[in-house]
Design a protein around this motif. Structure first.
Motif, PDB file in Angstrom:
ATOM      1  N   LYS A   1       0.822  -1.210   0.000  1.00 22.05           N
ATOM      2  CA  LYS A   1       0.000   0.000   0.000  1.00 22.05           C
ATOM      3  C   LYS A   1       0.858   1.262   0.000  1.00 22.05           C
ATOM      4  CE  LYS A   1      -4.079  -1.919   2.346  1.00 22.05           C
ATOM      5  NZ  LYS A   1      -4.921  -1.862   3.570  1.00 22.05           N
ATOM      6  N   ALA A   2       1.970   1.199   0.704  1.00 16.27           N
ATOM      7  CA  ALA A   2       2.838   2.374   0.788  1.00 16.27           C
ATOM      8  C   ALA A   2       3.668   2.563  -0.477  1.00 16.27           C
ATOM      9  CB  ALA A   2       3.764   2.245   2.002  1.00 16.27           C
ATOM     10  N   ALA A   3       4.134   1.466  -1.072  1.00 14.69           N
ATOM     11  CA  ALA A   3       5.043   1.552  -2.219  1.00 14.69           C
ATOM     12  C   ALA A   3       4.312   1.625  -3.557  1.00 14.69           C
ATOM     13  CB  ALA A   3       6.000   0.357  -2.209  1.00 14.69           C
ATOM     14  N   ILE A   4       3.327   0.750  -3.745  1.00 12.26           N
ATOM     15  CA  ILE A   4       2.597   0.684  -5.023  1.00 12.26           C
ATOM     16  C   ILE A   4       1.108   0.500  -4.720  1.00 12.26           C
ATOM     17  CG2 ILE A   4       2.553  -0.328  -7.339  1.00 12.26           C
ATOM     18  CD1 ILE A   4       5.205  -1.689  -6.745  1.00 12.26           C
ATOM     19  N   PRO A   5       0.421   1.579  -4.364  1.00  7.02           N
ATOM     20  CA  PRO A   5      -1.003   1.470  -4.021  1.00  7.02           C
ATOM     21  C   PRO A   5      -1.842   0.833  -5.118  1.00  7.02           C
ATOM     22  CG  PRO A   5      -0.137   3.644  -3.446  1.00  7.02           C
ATOM     23  CD  PRO A   5       0.935   2.955  -4.228  1.00  7.02           C
ATOM     24  N   ALA A   6      -1.483   1.076  -6.369  1.00  8.49           N
ATOM     25  CA  ALA A   6      -2.251   0.522  -7.491  1.00  8.49           C
ATOM     26  C   ALA A   6      -2.202  -1.004  -7.496  1.00  8.49           C
ATOM     27  CB  ALA A   6      -1.727   1.060  -8.816  1.00  8.49           C
ATOM     28  N   LEU A   7      -1.103  -1.576  -7.034  1.00  3.94           N
ATOM     29  CA  LEU A   7      -0.968  -3.028  -6.984  1.00  3.94           C
ATOM     30  C   LEU A   7      -1.860  -3.611  -5.892  1.00  3.94           C
ATOM     31  CD1 LEU A   7       0.500  -5.449  -8.226  1.00  3.94           C
ATOM     32  CD2 LEU A   7       2.329  -5.111  -6.543  1.00  3.94           C
ATOM     33  N   ALA A   8      -1.920  -2.930  -4.746  1.00  5.32           N
ATOM     34  CA  ALA A   8      -2.800  -3.373  -3.665  1.00  5.32           C
ATOM     35  C   ALA A   8      -4.259  -3.282  -4.101  1.00  5.32           C
ATOM     36  CB  ALA A   8      -2.564  -2.531  -2.413  1.00  5.32           C
ATOM     37  N   GLU A   9      -4.599  -2.203  -4.795  1.00  2.00           N
ATOM     38  CA  GLU A   9      -5.965  -2.023  -5.287  1.00  2.00           C
ATOM     39  C   GLU A   9      -6.318  -3.090  -6.319  1.00  2.00           C
ATOM     40  OE1 GLU A   9      -9.735  -0.175  -5.661  1.00  2.00           O
ATOM     41  OE2 GLU A   9      -8.157   0.005  -4.155  1.00  2.00           O
ATOM     42  N   MET A  10      -5.367  -3.412  -7.188  1.00  6.91           N
ATOM     43  CA  MET A  10      -5.580  -4.479  -8.169  1.00  6.91           C
ATOM     44  C   MET A  10      -5.900  -5.795  -7.463  1.00  6.91           C
ATOM     45  SD  MET A  10      -2.838  -6.159 -10.842  1.00  6.91           S
ATOM     46  CE  MET A  10      -3.193  -5.182 -12.298  1.00  6.91           C
ATOM     47  N   ALA A  11      -5.096  -6.157  -6.465  1.00  2.00           N
ATOM     48  CA  ALA A  11      -5.286  -7.408  -5.745  1.00  2.00           C
ATOM     49  C   ALA A  11      -6.645  -7.455  -5.060  1.00  2.00           C
ATOM     50  CB  ALA A  11      -4.169  -7.600  -4.720  1.00  2.00           C
ATOM     51  N   ALA A  12      -7.113  -6.310  -4.585  1.00  2.00           N
ATOM     52  CA  ALA A  12      -8.384  -6.237  -3.867  1.00  2.00           C
ATOM     53  C   ALA A  12      -9.582  -6.508  -4.766  1.00  2.00           C
ATOM     54  CB  ALA A  12      -8.535  -4.866  -3.207  1.00  2.00           C
ATOM     55  N   ASN A  13      -9.376  -6.431  -6.075  1.00  2.16           N
ATOM     56  CA  ASN A  13     -10.485  -6.589  -7.013  1.00  2.16           C
ATOM     57  C   ASN A  13     -10.325  -7.786  -7.943  1.00  2.16           C
ATOM     58  OD1 ASN A  13     -12.390  -4.121  -6.726  1.00  2.16           O
ATOM     59  ND2 ASN A  13     -10.334  -3.245  -6.605  1.00  2.16           N
ATOM     60  N   ILE A  14      -9.482  -8.734  -7.540  1.00  2.00           N
ATOM     61  CA  ILE A  14      -9.338  -9.971  -8.320  1.00  2.00           C
ATOM     62  C   ILE A  14     -10.435 -10.949  -7.903  1.00  2.00           C
ATOM     63  CG2 ILE A  14      -7.889 -11.995  -8.717  1.00  2.00           C
ATOM     64  CD1 ILE A  14      -5.450 -10.221  -8.374  1.00  2.00           C
ATOM     65  N   GLY A  15     -11.186 -11.463  -8.874  1.00  2.00           N
ATOM     66  CA  GLY A  15     -12.175 -12.501  -8.610  1.00  2.00           C
ATOM     67  C   GLY A  15     -13.132 -12.160  -7.481  1.00  2.00           C
ATOM     68  N   ASP A  16     -13.330 -13.132  -6.584  1.00  2.00           N
ATOM     69  CA  ASP A  16     -14.179 -12.934  -5.416  1.00  2.00           C
ATOM     70  C   ASP A  16     -13.381 -13.268  -4.157  1.00  2.00           C
ATOM     71  OD1 ASP A  16     -14.073 -15.730  -5.364  1.00  2.00           O
ATOM     72  OD2 ASP A  16     -15.996 -15.951  -6.368  1.00  2.00           O
ATOM     73  N   THR A  17     -14.051 -13.225  -3.017  1.00  2.00           N
ATOM     74  CA  THR A  17     -13.367 -13.441  -1.738  1.00  2.00           C
ATOM     75  C   THR A  17     -12.666 -14.799  -1.685  1.00  2.00           C
ATOM     76  OG1 THR A  17     -14.993 -12.054  -0.616  1.00  2.00           O
ATOM     77  CG2 THR A  17     -13.668 -13.512   0.766  1.00  2.00           C
ATOM     78  N   GLN A  18     -13.338 -15.833  -2.189  1.00  2.00           N
ATOM     79  CA  GLN A  18     -12.754 -17.169  -2.146  1.00  2.00           C
ATOM     80  C   GLN A  18     -11.485 -17.241  -2.991  1.00  2.00           C
ATOM     81  OE1 GLN A  18     -15.930 -16.444  -2.634  1.00  2.00           O
ATOM     82  NE2 GLN A  18     -17.102 -17.521  -1.083  1.00  2.00           N
ATOM     83  N   VAL A  19     -11.518 -16.657  -4.173  1.00  2.00           N
ATOM     84  CA  VAL A  19     -10.348 -16.649  -5.056  1.00  2.00           C
ATOM     85  C   VAL A  19      -9.208 -15.867  -4.416  1.00  2.00           C
ATOM     86  CG1 VAL A  19      -9.459 -15.761  -7.241  1.00  2.00           C
ATOM     87  CG2 VAL A  19     -11.634 -16.974  -7.201  1.00  2.00           C
ATOM     88  N   ARG A  20      -9.513 -14.730  -3.841  1.00  2.00           N
ATOM     89  CA  ARG A  20      -8.450 -13.891  -3.239  1.00  2.00           C
ATOM     90  C   ARG A  20      -7.803 -14.568  -2.032  1.00  2.00           C
ATOM     91  NH1 ARG A  20     -12.246  -9.956  -4.613  1.00  2.00           N
ATOM     92  NH2 ARG A  20     -13.054  -9.719  -2.496  1.00  2.00           N
ATOM     93  N   ASN A  21      -8.524 -15.447  -1.390  1.00  2.00           N
ATOM     94  CA  ASN A  21      -7.959 -16.140  -0.227  1.00  2.00           C
ATOM     95  C   ASN A  21      -7.226 -17.425  -0.576  1.00  2.00           C
ATOM     96  OD1 ASN A  21      -8.722 -15.055   2.698  1.00  2.00           O
ATOM     97  ND2 ASN A  21     -10.347 -14.452   1.285  1.00  2.00           N
ATOM     98  N   ARG A  22      -7.251 -17.824  -1.858  1.00  2.00           N
ATOM     99  CA  ARG A  22      -6.540 -19.021  -2.286  1.00  2.00           C
ATOM    100  C   ARG A  22      -5.506 -18.738  -3.376  1.00  2.00           C
ATOM    101  NH1 ARG A  22      -5.604 -22.849   0.638  1.00  2.00           N
ATOM    102  NH2 ARG A  22      -5.084 -24.035  -1.237  1.00  2.00           N
ATOM    103  N   GLY A  23      -5.863 -17.891  -4.326  1.00  2.00           N
ATOM    104  CA  GLY A  23      -4.978 -17.626  -5.461  1.00  2.00           C
ATOM    105  C   GLY A  23      -3.711 -16.901  -5.055  1.00  2.00           C
ATOM    106  N   THR A  24      -2.632 -17.130  -5.810  1.00  2.00           N
ATOM    107  CA  THR A  24      -1.335 -16.538  -5.488  1.00  2.00           C
ATOM    108  C   THR A  24      -0.797 -15.706  -6.647  1.00  2.00           C
ATOM    109  OG1 THR A  24      -0.109 -18.452  -6.324  1.00  2.00           O
ATOM    110  CG2 THR A  24      -0.741 -18.477  -3.989  1.00  2.00           C
ATOM    111  N   LEU A  25       0.076 -14.783  -6.309  1.00  2.00           N
ATOM    112  CA  LEU A  25       0.731 -13.941  -7.306  1.00  2.00           C
ATOM    113  C   LEU A  25       1.493 -14.786  -8.317  1.00  2.00           C
ATOM    114  CD1 LEU A  25       1.904 -11.184  -8.339  1.00  2.00           C
ATOM    115  CD2 LEU A  25       3.701 -11.461  -6.630  1.00  2.00           C
ATOM    116  N   GLY A  26       2.310 -15.723  -7.831  1.00  2.00           N
ATOM    117  CA  GLY A  26       3.136 -16.537  -8.718  1.00  2.00           C
ATOM    118  C   GLY A  26       2.323 -17.435  -9.625  1.00  2.00           C
TER     119      GLY A  26
END
Length: 264
Positions: free
Chosen positions: A85-110
């Motif tokens: 959030k401090a370094a690249i807010p746009a990246l944090a915002e992107m992650a917050a809007n990937i799929g749904d809650t279930q996907v965000r709690n399982r899916g990984t960056l890599g």
């Protein structure tokens, strides 16, 4: 689902050895791509290599003007990270809007970046920020990593371990997503920083790509109006029941304008 051998190595080196010994092995982390493929019998790995327990592939840290994120960090962890959030807010915002809650709690960056789905979010950030992909063998520049639909520079026995993101002066991301599947129909990530001014487009084409005409326009005039004057050629764009190639080409400009506005 076909029968397979299950392995859970504790280190990157051990995982790489398993992959090198078995060319039909597949690695799994969050399972958002491989598990559906296995259930539908679309993939038949001889060995499933579970890398979820490898500590070397986790963590978020800042090293000077670079943000290093481990491949196993889940979307929700990127979303909530104070460092991101401090370094690249746009990246944090992107992650917050990937799929749904279930996907965000399982899916990984890599997993997302390695799979290189045309409709994935992270590849746009990696390419626009000029990131460096750290693997079990080497480091690969973003411009050399994404090679086509579901295709990257990763070799059969190579694991994505972490990604190094240069910290930009400003960055923004916007996307139009299918309301049912939430996959990206067209998205744009704009960034101005150590790697120059870069615009990456995802969802609209077979593979994430840089929009060089928009980069040139923004280089001389960073504004919504400047990027709005650039039209994306519909040739080579994706077209399906959800949207034609012409519609997606139009969305590219619309999303780029929104991304510039988000970046400020």
């Amino acid at each position: 689902m076909y029968d397979f051998t299950y392995a859970k190595p504790s280190s990157v080196a051990d995982a790489a050895k398993i992959l090198a010994a078995d060319p039909d092995a597949k690695f799994i982390s969050g399972g958002q791509t491989l598990l559906p493929a296995l259930k539908h019998r679309l993939n038949k790995p001889t060995t499933v290599v579970d890398v979820s327990g490898i500590a070397e592939m986790r963590g978020i840290r800042r090293e000077g003007n670079t943000l290093v994120i481990g491949a196993l960090m889940k979307h929700v962890e990127v979303e909530n990270s104070a460092e991101v959030k401090a370094a690249i807010p746009a990246l944090a915002e992107m992650a917050a809007n990937i799929g749904d809650t279930q996907v965000r709690n399982r899916g990984t960056l890599g997993g997302s970046v390695s799979n290189n789905d045309p409709a994935a979010d992270y590849p746009a950030a990696v390419l626009a920020l000029g990131a460096t992909i750290v693997t079990s063998k080497r480091e690969i520049a973003a411009d050399d990593f994404f090679q086509g639909m579901f295709t990257t520079a990763l070799e059969v026995d190579e694991l994505l371990v972490a990604i190094k993101f240069p910290i930009p002066e400003k960055a923004g991301y916007a996307k139009m997503r299918n309301p049912a599947s939430r996959y990206v129909m067209a998205g744009a990530f704009v960034a101005k920083g150590p790697m120059g001014l870069r615009v990456a487009i995802n969802g609209a084409g077979p593979c994430v790509f840089r929009q060089e005409a928009m980069e040139a326009a923004l280089s001389s005039n960073w504004s919504v109006e400047a990027v709005g004057g650039v039209k994306q050629d519909a040739g080579g764009m994706n077209g399906d029941i959800h949207g034609s190639a012409e519609y997606r080409a139009h969305l590219v400009t619309v999303m780029a304008k929104r991304a510039v506005a988000a970046a400020g």
